[in-house]
Design a protein around this motif. Sequence first.
Motif, PDB file in Angstrom:
ATOM      1  N   ALA A 107       8.994  -0.712  -8.137  1.00  0.00           N
ATOM      2  CA  ALA A 107       7.540  -0.665  -7.987  1.00  0.00           C
ATOM      3  C   ALA A 107       6.969  -2.010  -8.420  1.00  0.00           C
ATOM      4  O   ALA A 107       7.355  -2.549  -9.450  1.00  0.00           O
ATOM      5  N   ILE A 108       6.081  -2.546  -7.607  1.00  0.00           N
ATOM      6  CA  ILE A 108       5.427  -3.817  -7.960  1.00  0.00           C
ATOM      7  C   ILE A 108       3.927  -3.660  -7.779  1.00  0.00           C
ATOM      8  O   ILE A 108       3.458  -3.283  -6.697  1.00  0.00           O
ATOM      9  N   ALA A 109       3.179  -3.971  -8.840  1.00  0.00           N
ATOM     10  CA  ALA A 109       1.720  -3.929  -8.744  1.00  0.00           C
ATOM     11  C   ALA A 109       1.247  -5.288  -8.233  1.00  0.00           C
ATOM     12  O   ALA A 109       1.505  -6.315  -8.859  1.00  0.00           O
ATOM     13  N   GLY A 138       0.834  -1.209   0.000  1.00  0.00           N
ATOM     14  CA  GLY A 138       0.000   0.000   0.000  1.00  0.00           C
ATOM     15  C   GLY A 138       0.863   1.251   0.000  1.00  0.00           C
ATOM     16  O   GLY A 138       0.492   2.285   0.554  1.00  0.00           O
ATOM     17  N   ALA A 139       2.023   1.154  -0.654  1.00  0.00           N
ATOM     18  CA  ALA A 139       3.009   2.243  -0.583  1.00  0.00           C
ATOM     19  C   ALA A 139       2.825   3.281  -1.684  1.00  0.00           C
ATOM     20  O   ALA A 139       3.669   4.145  -1.874  1.00  0.00           O
ATOM     21  N   GLY A 140       1.700   3.202  -2.400  1.00  0.00           N
ATOM     22  CA  GLY A 140       1.431   4.178  -3.449  1.00  0.00           C
ATOM     23  C   GLY A 140       0.807   5.457  -2.931  1.00  0.00           C
ATOM     24  O   GLY A 140       0.620   6.410  -3.684  1.00  0.00           O
ATOM     25  N   SER A 141       0.494   5.504  -1.645  1.00  0.00           N
ATOM     26  CA  SER A 141      -0.230   6.659  -1.110  1.00  0.00           C
ATOM     27  C   SER A 141      -0.014   6.763   0.397  1.00  0.00           C
ATOM     28  O   SER A 141       0.468   5.813   1.029  1.00  0.00           O
ATOM     29  N   ASP A 173       1.757  -1.892  -4.463  1.00  0.00           N
ATOM     30  CA  ASP A 173       0.415  -1.302  -4.385  1.00  0.00           C
ATOM     31  C   ASP A 173      -0.457  -1.967  -5.442  1.00  0.00           C
ATOM     32  O   ASP A 173       0.040  -2.416  -6.477  1.00  0.00           O
ATOM     33  N   ILE A 174      -1.737  -2.001  -5.186  1.00  0.00           N
ATOM     34  CA  ILE A 174      -2.666  -2.567  -6.175  1.00  0.00           C
ATOM     35  C   ILE A 174      -2.738  -1.661  -7.397  1.00  0.00           C
ATOM     36  O   ILE A 174      -3.022  -2.115  -8.506  1.00  0.00           O
ATOM     37  N   ARG A 175      -2.467  -0.366  -7.214  1.00  0.00           N
ATOM     38  CA  ARG A 175      -2.472   0.595  -8.315  1.00  0.00           C
ATOM     39  C   ARG A 175      -1.040   0.762  -8.833  1.00  0.00           C
ATOM     40  O   ARG A 175      -0.190   1.358  -8.173  1.00  0.00           O
ATOM     41  N   ALA A 176      -0.803   0.196 -10.020  1.00  0.00           N
ATOM     42  CA  ALA A 176       0.554   0.184 -10.591  1.00  0.00           C
ATOM     43  C   ALA A 176       1.152   1.582 -10.700  1.00  0.00           C
ATOM     44  O   ALA A 176       2.312   1.806 -10.335  1.00  0.00           O
ATOM     45  N   GLU A 177       0.330   2.520 -11.165  1.00  0.00           N
ATOM     46  CA  GLU A 177       0.890   3.864 -11.400  1.00  0.00           C
ATOM     47  C   GLU A 177       1.226   4.567 -10.085  1.00  0.00           C
ATOM     48  O   GLU A 177       2.193   5.326 -10.002  1.00  0.00           O
ATOM     49  N   ALA A 178       0.456   4.266  -9.036  1.00  0.00           N
ATOM     50  CA  ALA A 178       0.750   4.862  -7.723  1.00  0.00           C
ATOM     51  C   ALA A 178       2.046   4.291  -7.158  1.00  0.00           C
ATOM     52  O   ALA A 178       2.872   5.020  -6.591  1.00  0.00           O
ATOM     53  N   ALA A 179       2.238   2.988  -7.338  1.00  0.00           N
ATOM     54  CA  ALA A 179       3.481   2.355  -6.873  1.00  0.00           C
ATOM     55  C   ALA A 179       4.666   2.958  -7.615  1.00  0.00           C
ATOM     56  O   ALA A 179       5.701   3.288  -7.013  1.00  0.00           O
ATOM     57  N   GLN A 180       4.496   3.144  -8.917  1.00  0.00           N
ATOM     58  CA  GLN A 180       5.582   3.700  -9.732  1.00  0.00           C
ATOM     59  C   GLN A 180       5.915   5.126  -9.305  1.00  0.00           C
ATOM     60  O   GLN A 180       7.083   5.512  -9.246  1.00  0.00           O
TER      61      GLN A 180
END
Length: 260
Positions: A65-67, A19-22, A43-50
């Motif tokens: 980053a890993i989705a 959950g590190a995208g936010s 994160d489940i959201r690839a772009e947020a992880a990236q």
Amino acid sequence: MTNGHHGSALFGKVAVVTGAGSGIGAAAALRFAAEGASVAVIDIRAEAAQETADRIAKEQGQAIAIAADVSSAAALEEAMDRVMREFGGIDVLYNNAGVDSSGSVSVAEEADWDRCMTINVKGTFLASRAALRHMDDGGSIINQGSVAGLVGIPNFAAYCAAKGAVIALTRQMAIDLAPRRIRVNVICPGTVYTPLMEPMLRARGDGDLEAGLAKTILKYPIGRLGAPEEIANVALFLACGQSSFMTGSVLTTDGGMTAQ
Ligand SMILES: NC(=O)c1ccc[n+]([C@@H]2O[C@H](COP(=O)([O-])OP(=O)(O)OC[C@H]3O[C@@H](n4cnc5c(N)ncnc54)[C@H](O)[C@@H]3O)[C@@H](O)[C@H]2O)c1
């Protein structure tokens, strides 16, 4: 950033944050990287992880980053295998990914209940299991609880139940993993201003975010909400050797909310 220095708290360590995208997870990923860790941003959201991984790279930190969805055992096993291939081990796992869910027991939807329990509780189990296949002895697992696991929050039945389960699971894991010198602790934050909290704050203010904020702050003796970085600081403490005699601990980080 100070990453790479021998004196850094996590120099040479590998940390995985879900959950590190936010919000809190992003703050922790940045903090761990600044302290010298190589960080896997899940994160489940690839772009947020990236986005988080890019922010770390911009500050000369090391991140991938890993989705992955923490409710999928297969996705997590694949994710941890990738961390192994890229970074060669896992020292720290921060089970931060979580969702909230509103509603009292009288009105809560079954699907919302299941989703809340699955992501918060089963996600913690599945990510821990996948990481433990690779974790070195002496590592640290940090679970994300909440004050909602310690006291009842009006209209948050599933969330309170899920966070209570995460706290119980933390104590249980601490016992089983002690022989491997893997420490397991749980942070119970009070309200931290992140995207997750906005719907709750708005609902509390009958649609008005500012009113909801003011109402919420009244519950905090310290007179304000928390910042993601203040939770990340506690996660860093639990991740590193400074907390070497702590396992099975429940760390409230809540501006005094549960002290009254
Ligand atoms: N913000 C608060 O006030 C507060 C208080 C106590 C506890 N917490 C807990 O802290 C954690 C992080 O909360 P936040 O406020 O930073 O939330 P956030 O919504 O800002 O971030 C959560 C992140 O988790 C990701 N995520 C959601 N479901 C996922 C899944 N199935 N698999 C992988 N990633 C997933 C989201 O995409 C998001 O990027 C949660 O466990 C939350 O319950 C938050």
